[in-house]
Scaffold this active site. Structure first.
Site, PDB file in Angstrom:
ATOM      1  N   LYS A  92       0.840  -1.205   0.000  1.00  0.00           N
ATOM      2  CA  LYS A  92       0.000   0.000   0.000  1.00  0.00           C
ATOM      3  C   LYS A  92       0.876   1.257   0.000  1.00  0.00           C
ATOM      4  CE  LYS A  92      -2.406  -1.214   3.669  1.00  0.00           C
ATOM      5  NZ  LYS A  92      -2.065  -2.630   3.849  1.00  0.00           N
ATOM      6  N   CYS A 176     -12.070   1.873  16.723  1.00  0.00           N
ATOM      7  CA  CYS A 176     -10.878   1.046  16.512  1.00  0.00           C
ATOM      8  C   CYS A 176      -9.924   0.966  17.695  1.00  0.00           C
ATOM      9  CB  CYS A 176     -10.141   1.458  15.242  1.00  0.00           C
ATOM     10  SG  CYS A 176      -9.145   2.927  15.335  1.00  0.00           S
ATOM     11  N   MET A 177      -9.807   1.973  18.535  1.00  0.00           N
ATOM     12  CA  MET A 177      -8.838   1.827  19.621  1.00  0.00           C
ATOM     13  C   MET A 177      -9.289   2.399  20.963  1.00  0.00           C
ATOM     14  SD  MET A 177      -7.592   5.284  18.996  1.00  0.00           S
ATOM     15  CE  MET A 177      -8.429   5.514  20.375  1.00  0.00           C
ATOM     16  N   MET A 352      -7.185  -4.793  16.446  1.00  0.00           N
ATOM     17  CA  MET A 352      -8.647  -4.816  16.469  1.00  0.00           C
ATOM     18  C   MET A 352      -9.242  -6.045  17.132  1.00  0.00           C
ATOM     19  SD  MET A 352      -9.476  -1.977  15.364  1.00  0.00           S
ATOM     20  CE  MET A 352      -7.926  -1.332  15.924  1.00  0.00           C
ATOM     21  N   GLY A 389      -4.704   1.471  13.896  1.00  0.00           N
ATOM     22  CA  GLY A 389      -4.946   1.252  12.476  1.00  0.00           C
ATOM     23  C   GLY A 389      -4.866   2.494  11.626  1.00  0.00           C
ATOM     24  N   GLN A 390      -4.913   3.665  12.252  1.00  0.00           N
ATOM     25  CA  GLN A 390      -4.950   4.910  11.481  1.00  0.00           C
ATOM     26  C   GLN A 390      -3.702   5.745  11.770  1.00  0.00           C
ATOM     27  OE1 GLN A 390      -9.100   6.613  10.963  1.00  0.00           O
ATOM     28  NE2 GLN A 390      -9.330   5.671  12.958  1.00  0.00           N
TER      29      GLN A 390
END
Lengths: 807, 93
Positions: A92, A176-177, A352, A389-390
């Site tokens: 990616k 997510c967190m 996650m 995740g971000q």
């Protein structure tokens, strides 16, 4: 030579040069030599300008070198000077430049007009938002993101809580967190990991709890695999509900049922005590014990003794844990034996699988507890480390505090002293900040999708840098009603700032085109407390503009209309910025937004908040020079020093000499961390006769989150073109399915027709199916449930009971 | 499109056998790995963007290759476009 031949020869020579440069870069990375990639621009006629930026996608925080020519990003390269990725990128990352150039970029503000949209000016768009806020400021909500840069999130935070006295601001990071946050707070009294990625280079054992870093954080996983290729011994253990690419590299795979992790963690703790292999000195010196307070549930719980703790764990024998989790008893003993060896260095990773869990706070606390109980904490390689995740879930959400209950720097709105501090930093009148926490994500969207006359108090939501129409759980309850003409939501108004059309813009009333990544300045914070900065390199397309500017422009419109909230205690605009000559700069006017570095001004203001919880940030200019710095960053002998390990003497500047370990934000006020007992509890939904399969959801290597960027990169989209249902060969036989067959998947909340992939990218066991969430044409979140953890309010996307039949 | 990658080899594999497999992949060219025999620098040269992805996948699937990391990609000559599957209706009314 003819012109044609000359051009051909020049083209070949140029291609050869690029190829030689590419090989030089790979050889340098392979050999581990120091190497500066900008030499790639050394070709005389090559007019590529190189600059650094963190990758746009995940929370790893890889640095890339971005090559720009003629106003366009034309190349990317891993950054050898970056400690995070040491020159490497994942599939990616090396396509990140292409993410800017999908052909359907949003370039004009669009206002809904019947079934379609009409183009409007930015002035009209800003006025439309101001009208909605002015009409009912208490009914306005801001839904943000862990992809907001720190200045963007900080501006939104100040606009809402400091300007509108409105705490209805929450980010997608709630999804997510949030459980990682509450897990850290419950254990250490302060958020974010003590360790960092360096632990991956030092550990002897790496345990991945419901985590697939081979696909989700590939550069980090490659650091570990690379160690093995160099002949180092490292044991990799995968605890998961399905086999993944990570499993293939691990020596041990422990396949568990949903919520089996709670039992496994208790089983390890039980054996450590039973076998006398826990670290008595560490525990007696640095830890207390806690259990949930069922009568008054809260993050501090109730204190218990070691004996109470031991008694509570007594039932969790390896055999009982096997029954609850499905993991063989001998594997539980193996884990306990490893934790019982002080000579080993053990790092735990999770993301996650542990966080999207109706007992997410508990599970986070239990992993910390095992490390504390065994003393595998506080030295390089011994660390419980959650991943995000971000790209700025930590920097913007957890540190800036863009959550409904939070203020910057670890403060909360419910605390009077914290409010006063924020009002002081922001130069606001005393009492401006509302003490009542706002709606968290699920509440916010539930309120928005409930008719006003039925108590749906939220009337307008402004979404920036995220795609809730695809990523919220239980979409048929929390988002899709907005598109139903009979839902009674005609007065509700959805504003979406984004770079591409998405599942969310489909239902938007106002769409704003945003700049992305290197089309704007930015600062973000990654999973290991590293704050990273970059400068704008290219212009955004059409009329796309920075999200931060959009927020400030609306604030200024309200200011000009006389809104008192947009004034500080001296009557000045709350986003007043002065230039070097102390002249006010009209940053709300796009033509002047880049007359000054707005990011720098906002960051320096925000930096004041960072000291309370010892998350000290350096001046902005330090980040310009560095490939990120891990907080706390403190000045010593004229140098700004980052911190590798928190709470550990010799590493953390705030640990008092002689303390060895000091949890200086302890919730018990005694410099001790809390080791929690939490019981095993069944998932919110489990398979039954009507819905006999367990559905789990997640990501794939090629696509990042909802795919709104990566699906526009042809190479990635062709490699993984669409969503699918992953099913075991055994279950496929039961349901008479072949690869490519379409199945109807039904949960109690929705249904979906989707093609089957038997033993696909991952391999689920019998009774489990998996669907990735990247495909906006196949919305798996029509099926998922919105049950959430009671403390973090984070929903569980991993355990939904479903049934299937051939479509 | 030109890219370079580093293939990390499994510790117990035969580098010679892996290298032989890699040399069979069209467009892949092996660089100097004498300083680190289990980390192989490779360039991938392709006029077709799809082939780049396919070549990376083939490398990953070679027996003995533990991981493939990407180091560099030059896509100046390419014109990334919207993939048909995500093409949406016009948002202008």
């Amino acid at each position: 030579m003819s012109n044609c031949n000359h051009e051909l020869a020049a083209g070949v020579a140029r291609r050869d040069f690029i190829k030689a440069s590419a090989m030089a870069a790979a050889a340098a990375v392979a050999s581990g030599s120091t190497y500066s990639l900008p030499i790639l621009a050394a070709e005389p006629n090559e007019k590529i300008q190189w600059d650094k930026a963190p990758c746009r996608f995940c929370g790893t925080g890889c640095h890339v070198q971005v090559g720009v020519s003629k106003g366009k990003v034309v190349a990317v390269a891993g950054d050898m000077n970056a400690e995070v990725n040491k020159g490497l990128l994942c599939v990616k990352g090396y396509h990140v430049g292409s993410a800017l150039y999908g052909k359907d970029r949003l370039t004009k503000p669009l206002l809904r007009d019947g079934e379609g949209y009409r183009e409007i000016s930015w002035d009209q768009a800003i006025q439309t938002i101001a009208d909605r806020i002015e009409a009912a400021p208490e009914r306005f909500a801001f839904y943000g993101s862990g992809q907001w840069t720190i200045p963007e999130g900080y501006a939104a935070q100040k606009f809402m809580k400091g300007g509108l006295s409105n705490n209805h601001i929450d980010p997608n990071a709630r999804l997510c967190m949030a459980s990682a946050v509450t897990g850290f707070l419950a254990t250490y009294g302060v958020d974010e990991p003590a360790g960092c990625y360096d632990d991956l280079d030092a550990c002897d054992v790496l345990i991945m709890w419901g985590n697939n870093p081979a696909e989700m954080h590939p550069v980090l996983f490659s650091r570990v695999v690379d160690r093995r290729s160099r002949g180092e011994e490292i044991m990799l253990i995968d605890i998961s509900t399905r086999r993944t690419r990570t499993t293939e590299a691990c020596q041990h795979y422990l396949e568990m049922k949903g919520h089996g992790d709670l039992a496994i963690a208790n089983g390890i703790a039980h054996l450590l005590i039973k076998n006398g292999t826990y670290n008595r000195k560490f525990v007696e010196s640095f830890c207390n014990f806690k259990a949930p307070d069922d009568e008054n549930p809260n993050l501090n719980g109730k204190s218990i003794s070691f004996e109470d703790y031991k008694q509570a764990l007594a039932p969790y024998t390896p055999e009982y844990v096997e029954k609850l989790s499905g993991v063989p008893a001998d594997k539980i003993r193996m884990l306990a034996d490893l934790f019982g060896k002080p000579e080993l260095k053990i790092t735990s990773l999770w993301c996650m699988g542990v966080n999207q869990h109706t007992r997410g706070t508990a599970m986070n606390a239990l992993i910390h507890g095992i490390h504390l109980l065994s003393g595998h904490f506080g030295t390089p390689g011994d660390a419980p480390t959650s991943l995000t995740g971000q790209p700025s879930a930590c920097g913007t959400v957890r540190e800036v505090g863009t959550l409904a209950h939070a203020l910057p720097g670890g403060r909360v709105v419910a605390n009077e002293v914290h409010r006063q501090q924020a009002e002081e930093f922001w130069n606001l009148p005393v009492g401006r900040i509302n003490p009542q926490p706002g709606f968290h994500t699920v509440e916010m969207w539930q309120s928005f999708c409930t008719p006003t006359d039925q108590g749906g108090t939220i009337g307008t939501i402004w979404v920036q840098v995220t795609n809730p129409g695809q990523t919220l759980p239980n979409l048929n309850k929390l988002f899709n009603p907005k598109g139903d003409n009979k839902a009674g939501l005609e007065d509700k108004f959805l504003i979406v700032s984004d770079v591409y059309p998405t599942a969310t813009t489909k239902l938007a009333d106002l769409i704003l085109p945003s700049a992305m990544w290197v089309e704007k300045n930015g600062v973000v914070g990654n999973s290991e407390r590293r704050t990273q900065q970059w400068f704008k390199m290219v212009d955004p397309p059409g009329e796309a503009r920075d999200d931060c500017w959009q927020t400030i422009a609306v604030a200024r419109e309200l200011f000009d209309r006389g809104n008192q909230g947009m004034r500080d205690r001296d009557g000045q605009f709350i986003f007043e910025i002065k230039d070097e000559n102390q002249q006010s700069v009209a940053i709300w006017d796009w033509n002047h937004y880049y007359d000054v570095n707005v990011d720098k001004h906002l960051f320096e203001e925000y930096r004041q908040f960072s000291r309370l919880k010892h998350k000290d940030l350096a001046p902005y200019d330090q980040y310009v020079q560095a490939r990120g710095l891990r907080w706390p960053v403190v000045e010593k002998d004229g140098q700004w020093k980052e911190t590798h390990l928190r709470f550990s003497e010799g590493y953390d500047p705030y640990v008092e000499p002689g303390s060895e370990i000091q949890f200086y934000h302890s919730t018990t006020g005694d410099d001790r961390a809390q080791i929690w007992y939490h019981p095993w509890i069944a998932p919110a939904e489990t398979p039954d006769e009507d819905y006999p399969l367990m559905l789990t959801t997640g990501r794939v290597l090629e696509h990042w989150h909802s795919g709104s960027m990566t699906r526009r990169i042809p190479e990635l989209s062709r490699a993984m073109p669409g969503g699918y249902l992953e099913i075991s060969a055994e279950d496929a036989t039961v349901y008479d399915l072949r690869n490519g067959d379409e199945v109807l998947v039904e949960s109690r909340r929705g249904s979906l027709v989707i093609p089957v992939w038997i033993d696909g990218r991952g391999r689920p066991p019998r009774g489990t199916v998996f669907i990735p969430f990247f495909d906006e044409t196949l919305l798996v979140n029509d099926l998922t449930l919105d049950a959430f953890d009671p403390f973090s309010k984070q929903p569980d996307y991993k355990k939904t009971a479903v049934r299937i039949r051939k479509a | 499109m030109i890219a370079s990658v580093v293939a990390i080899l499994e510790p117990d594999c035969s580098p010679r056998a892996v290298l032989e497999d890699i040399t069979q992949i069209p467009g892949a060219e092996i660089g100097d790995f004498t300083q680190s025999p289990r980390r192989i620098p490779i360039t991938i040269d392709s006029h077709d963007p799809n082939a780049l992805e396919e070549t990376t996948l083939k490398l990953q699937q070679c027996p003995g290759v533990a991981f493939v990391d990407v180091v560099f990609v030059h896509f100046e000559d390419e014109s990334p476009g919207l993939v048909r599957s995500v093409q949406q209706e016009s948002h202008t009314g």
